[in-house]
Design an enzyme around this catalytic site. Structure first.
Site, PDB file in Angstrom:
ATOM      1  N   GLU A 147      -9.737  -9.712   2.759  1.00 29.63           N
ATOM      2  CA  GLU A 147     -10.070  -8.626   2.742  1.00 29.63           C
ATOM      3  C   GLU A 147     -11.226  -8.386   1.791  1.00 29.63           C
ATOM      4  O   GLU A 147     -11.545  -9.068   0.690  1.00 29.63           O
ATOM      5  CB  GLU A 147      -8.565  -7.222   1.822  1.00 29.63           C
ATOM      6  CG  GLU A 147      -8.990  -5.723   2.000  1.00 29.63           C
ATOM      7  CD  GLU A 147      -7.693  -5.132   0.466  1.00 29.63           C
ATOM      8  OE1 GLU A 147      -8.254  -4.205   0.679  1.00 29.63           O
ATOM      9  OE2 GLU A 147      -6.890  -5.992   0.836  1.00 29.63           O
TER      10      GLU A 147
ATOM     11  N   SER B 191       1.170  -1.273  -0.080  1.00 26.62           N
ATOM     12  CA  SER B 191      -0.156  -0.184  -0.181  1.00 26.62           C
ATOM     13  C   SER B 191       0.849   1.192   0.245  1.00 26.62           C
ATOM     14  O   SER B 191       0.640   2.401  -0.059  1.00 26.62           O
ATOM     15  CB  SER B 191      -0.853   0.169   1.765  1.00 26.62           C
ATOM     16  OG  SER B 191      -0.027  -0.591   2.086  1.00 26.62           O
TER      17      SER B 191
END
Length: 271
Positions: free
Chosen positions: A189, A54
């Site tokens: 997720e 990320s």
């Protein structure tokens, strides 16, 4: 209560994470990319810290995680490791670093030498062989299923995964498969809450949810998201803990408290 004994500030170990799962204790994880934030996260009692790819989006300014390299992850892992005393440190294997068992072993070795205690791998399929290869060589692995950002081109965007009976069964089968291959932790997720609960009940390893409901063993959020620093639309599963905590350290403490008390994630944060 921490992953290790209450009041114990010694480093968290993998056996302690597995014990927390067995005892039903909720685990906390945040992403991190530098030593300064690492110190604050560690002081707040967060159990696990992830140097995620990320960083490509929140640190480097890309529109996906795909440009991130092993060099990037290794650099940030070393920075974060210098700021941690207690939290268990994981590092992502970035896009194509796990395309073969040999490349995954080389990259994982670099990341463990940089200070990580575990690597995270997205997906199942041929990645099962990669997981086995690493675990057999004493490299702990965290699997990642559901929305896998490195698959964004194939998925056509960042979409909830596991909707519908066939897709749900495939995710459930993959969860069992990554555990059987040797994964010690599983990130879920953007998975419907009911499915994440089924998966958590079907495996014996800790499940760490992000947009996957309160039934998971623990929760993870991207550092910048939980501090209200996200550029663009905020995902449903994100809460601005800086607003709740009043300061950066207060935000981390509020996050730890709410996850351990079971008040975060709330129903409005799920699918």
């Amino acid at each position: 209560m921490y992953a290790n004994a209450a009041g114990d500030t010694s480093p968290v170990t993998l056996p302690q994470l597995l014990q927390a799962r067995r005892e039903g204790r909720r685990l906390t994880m945040l992403t991190c990319y530098d030593a300064g934030f690492a110190r604050a996260i560690d002081a707040a009692g967060v159990d696990m810290v992830l140097v995620g790819d990320s960083l490509g989006m929140v640190v480097q300014g890309h529109d996906s995680t795909l440009p991130v390299t092993v060099d990037d992850i290794a650099y940030h892992t070393a920075c974060v490791a210098r700021g941690l005393h207690r939290a268990f440190l994981l590092a992502d294997l970035p896009f194509q670093a796990d395309a073969s068992t040999s490349s995954a072993l080389e990259a994982s070795t670099r990341l463990l030498r940089a200070g990580a205690a575990m690597v995270k791998i997205e997906g199942a399929g041929f990645k099962l062989d990669v997981i086995r290869h690493l675990v057999e060589r004493e490299i702990p692995v965290c699997a990642h299923l559901g929305l896998t950002p490195q698959s964004v081109l194939r998925l056509g965007g960042y979409r909830v995964q596991g909707r519908g009976d066939e897709a749900a069964q495939r995710l459930l089968d993959d969860a069992r498969a990554v555990e059987a291959a040797g994964a010690s932790v599983l990130v879920l997720e953007c998975v419907p809450w009911a499915l994440a609960q089924r998966i958590t009940e079907a495996v014996s390893i800790p499940t760490i949810g992000i947009g996957a409901g309160a039934a998971c063993t623990g929760q993870v959020l991207v550092l910048h998201d939980m501090l209200g620093l996200r550029h663009g639309r905020q995902p449903r599963f994100v809460k601005d803990f800086l607003a709740a905590g009043g300061s950066v350290s207060g935000a981390f403490e509020a996050y730890v408290r709410e996850v351990r008390e079971g008040t975060f994630p709330a129903p409005e944060h799920g699918y």
